[in-house]
Design a protein around this motif. Structure first.
Motif, PDB file in Angstrom:
ATOM      1  N   LYS A   7       0.933  -0.875   0.675  1.00  0.00           N
ATOM      2  CA  LYS A   7      -0.049  -0.019  -0.102  1.00  0.00           C
ATOM      3  C   LYS A   7       1.100   1.298  -0.129  1.00  0.00           C
ATOM      4  O   LYS A   7       0.473   2.632  -0.326  1.00  0.00           O
ATOM      5  N   PHE A   8       2.275   1.212   0.727  1.00  0.00           N
ATOM      6  CA  PHE A   8       3.378   2.534   0.943  1.00  0.00           C
ATOM      7  C   PHE A   8       3.145   2.378  -0.608  1.00  0.00           C
ATOM      8  O   PHE A   8       3.874   3.669  -0.673  1.00  0.00           O
ATOM      9  N   SER A   9       3.878   1.297  -1.006  1.00  0.00           N
ATOM     10  CA  SER A   9       4.782   1.456  -2.124  1.00  0.00           C
ATOM     11  C   SER A   9       4.025   2.604  -3.515  1.00  0.00           C
ATOM     12  O   SER A   9       4.336   2.699  -4.516  1.00  0.00           O
ATOM     13  N   CYS A  10       2.331   2.310  -3.174  1.00  0.00           N
ATOM     14  CA  CYS A  10       1.353   2.493  -3.919  1.00  0.00           C
ATOM     15  C   CYS A  10       0.932   4.251  -3.830  1.00  0.00           C
ATOM     16  O   CYS A  10       0.119   4.682  -4.831  1.00  0.00           O
ATOM     17  N   SER A  11       2.039   4.464  -2.545  1.00  0.00           N
ATOM     18  CA  SER A  11       1.423   6.197  -2.781  1.00  0.00           C
ATOM     19  C   SER A  11       2.094   7.271  -3.602  1.00  0.00           C
ATOM     20  O   SER A  11       3.264   7.042  -3.537  1.00  0.00           O
ATOM     21  N   PRO A  12       1.393   7.850  -3.838  1.00  0.00           N
ATOM     22  CA  PRO A  12       2.559   9.182  -4.527  1.00  0.00           C
ATOM     23  C   PRO A  12       2.896   9.937  -2.770  1.00  0.00           C
ATOM     24  O   PRO A  12       4.023  10.961  -3.331  1.00  0.00           O
ATOM     25  N   SER A  13       2.376   9.640  -2.204  1.00  0.00           N
ATOM     26  CA  SER A  13       3.944  10.565  -0.755  1.00  0.00           C
ATOM     27  C   SER A  13       5.003   9.631  -0.198  1.00  0.00           C
ATOM     28  O   SER A  13       5.417  10.272   0.707  1.00  0.00           O
ATOM     29  N   VAL A  14       5.162   9.012  -0.395  1.00  0.00           N
ATOM     30  CA  VAL A  14       6.025   8.053  -0.371  1.00  0.00           C
ATOM     31  C   VAL A  14       7.226   7.756  -1.126  1.00  0.00           C
ATOM     32  O   VAL A  14       7.022   7.377  -2.389  1.00  0.00           O
ATOM     33  N   GLU A  15       8.303   8.247  -1.118  1.00  0.00           N
ATOM     34  CA  GLU A  15       9.149   8.042  -2.046  1.00  0.00           C
ATOM     35  C   GLU A  15      10.024   6.465  -1.430  1.00  0.00           C
ATOM     36  O   GLU A  15      10.355   5.817  -2.922  1.00  0.00           O
ATOM     37  N   LYS A  16       9.858   5.673  -0.946  1.00  0.00           N
ATOM     38  CA  LYS A  16      11.175   3.894  -0.844  1.00  0.00           C
ATOM     39  C   LYS A  16      10.684   4.130   0.198  1.00  0.00           C
ATOM     40  O   LYS A  16      10.163   4.258   1.812  1.00  0.00           O
ATOM     41  N   VAL A  17      10.158   2.618   0.225  1.00  0.00           N
ATOM     42  CA  VAL A  17       9.083   1.498   1.179  1.00  0.00           C
ATOM     43  C   VAL A  17      10.757   0.861   1.728  1.00  0.00           C
ATOM     44  O   VAL A  17      10.997   0.060   0.819  1.00  0.00           O
TER      45      VAL A  17
END
Ligand code: AMP
Ligand code: GLY
Length: 428
Positions: free
Chosen positions: A18-28
């Motif tokens: 879910k985080f890797s699909c978010s525009p707010s997240v550069e890297k997980v």
């Protein structure tokens, strides 16, 4: 932002996806994660021991992490959130003191009593002899529930209608050192009828936003038979629990919990997970957990349209009151778990591990595969290395459609000796 997710199970895989699909997240980054995760989403796995607080802090410093999400209960009970916060990180997860809502059933039941939160009548014991004496006076026609006091990954609860079984359970938990779960204290409580739901609220210490709910299948076998497990499947439908149930859950459980924890000087920040028993319009709290559910997370996250990382960051920073609430999902979803032979192993049965897993990447946008107990083996790509191996989630307009899609995808997975329930979402 750069995000670190602490943990290695299916729940953490769903969070990482879910985080890797978010525009707010550069890297997980997932610490330590599992090798199935990097085959299905863009994440970096960082070897580490989540129970080694200093190691986690050093890695978060090294990777310049902006937000840390702690997946499982054991690192929370081990004070990881406190130490990361002291080191200056935005952390989503409760302090060690607040995590006692999950790490001690006796603390949780006493707190529910203090705050007048509806729950099953109970007694707690720290000696085998007084606990057995209480069982001898118990009215078994209504059943009894025996719960180990500490963390037991969903396997420390036994329900029975039989004195001999109850006494044997107590003996195993409190006196039998070769039994896999040991409890120096237990809760004995009345059995409640009804239908269960897992309810999730994101909390920032004072305010909360509802995240949603899901219904988990805890028993190992079809028809709700066999031992309790960490969860063998799960589903979400938007129409139950109803708005009226939610109103009671908020007024009688969530608000008093946040008020009581703040008043004790241990405000609750993180996911408040309520295991509730609903019987008609009556609601009782069975248990608190202090983190997202597994497999509820895998069921719920694919349905959420909001930018979850922004919501979680706001909760970590105590800003939920000025953040929009989360839109409840309108579709349905269903998740089926594939477990290793022998799981959950509470009777001492060894698990059948290290078998190659054959699987296919889902081609359908509505279907996800989330890995849990897997490792890499040079000969076989992925092999099973834990109790719950993986799970498949499908979302659709109806539960029947989600069920069909999930089981179709699971049919493309094979691994020797495994078990799964065939009746997830079948009879509601
Ligand atoms: P807990 O870890 O307290 O949630 O218990 C695990 C599972 O045992 C719950 O999800 C329920 O299915 C069942 N359970 C726990 N307490 C009760 C109760 N008082 N009455 C009926 N079932 C219960
Ligand atoms: N599925 C129940 C739990 O996560 O505790």
């Amino acid at each position: 932002m750069q995000v670190a997710i602490i943990g290695s199970g299916g729940r953490e895989h769903a969070l990482a996806w879910k985080f890797s699909c978010s525009p707010s997240v550069e890297k997980v980054f997932v610490l330590p994660g599992n090798p199935g995760m990097s085959k299905t989403c863009e994440v970096e796995l960082v070897p580490c021991d989540p129970l080694n607080n200093q190691q986690v802090i050093k890695l978060c410093q090294q990777y310049q992490i902006d937000l840390v999400i702690i997946g499982a209960e054991a690192p929370l009970a081990n004070g990881l959130a406190d130490q990361l916060e002291r080191a200056g990180f935005n952390v989503f997860g409760p302090s060690q003191a607040a995590a006692r809502l999950e790490s001690s059933k006796i603390f949780a039941k006493n707190f529910m009593d203090e705050m007048d939160i509806p729950t099953a009548k109970y007694q707690s014991f720290d000696s085998y002899s007084t606990a057995t004496a209480a069982l001898e006076k118990w009215d078994f026609s209504c059943g009894v529930v025996i719960k180990a006091d500490g963390l037991a990954s969903g396997k420390g609860v036994v329900i029975t209608h039989d004195l001999a079984c109850a006494t044997n359970t107590l003996h195993n938990l409190m006196e039998n050192s070769s039994y896999p779960i040991h409890a120096s204290s237990v809760v004995i409580e009345e059995f409640l009828n009804g239908k269960e739901a897992s309810i999730f609220a994101l909390c920032d210490g004072e305010n909360y936003h509802l995240l949603g709910h899901a219904c988990d299948y805890k028993r190992l076998n079809d028809g709700d038979q066999g031992p309790n497990t960490g969860g063998m499947g799960c589903y979400y439908t938007p129409n139950w629990p109803t708005a009226n149930h939610y109103q009671q859950i908020e007024e009688k459980i969530i608000k008093p919990t946040l008020t009581g924890m703040k008043r004790r000087g241990t405000p609750f920040k993180g996911v408040l997970f309520l295991g509730v028993m609903i019987d008609g319009e009556s609601i009782n709290l069975l248990e608190y957990n202090v983190r997202l559910g597994d497999p509820e997370t895998q069921t719920l996250l694919p349905l959420l349209s909001d930018d979850l990382p922004q919501q979680i960051l706001a909760a970590a920073q105590g800003r939920l009151s000025s953040t929009p609430t989360i839109k409840p999902p309108v579709n349905c979803s269903l998740h089926v778990v594939l477990a290793s032979g022998g799981y959950p192993g509470v009777d001492g049965t060894p698990m059948e591990l290290n078998n190659p897993i054959r699987w296919k990447v889902p081609t359908d946008y509505e279907v996800n595969i989330f890995f849990a107990g897997v490792s890499e083996n040079p000969q076989a790509d992925l092999v099973n290395s834990g109790g719950r191996i993986l799970g498949v989630t499908a979302t659709a307009n109806s539960l029947a459609e989600a069920r069909l899609l999930a089981y179709q995808q699971l049919a493309k997975v094979s691994c020797s000796g495994t078990q799964w329930r065939k009746d997830i979402g079948e009879l509601l």
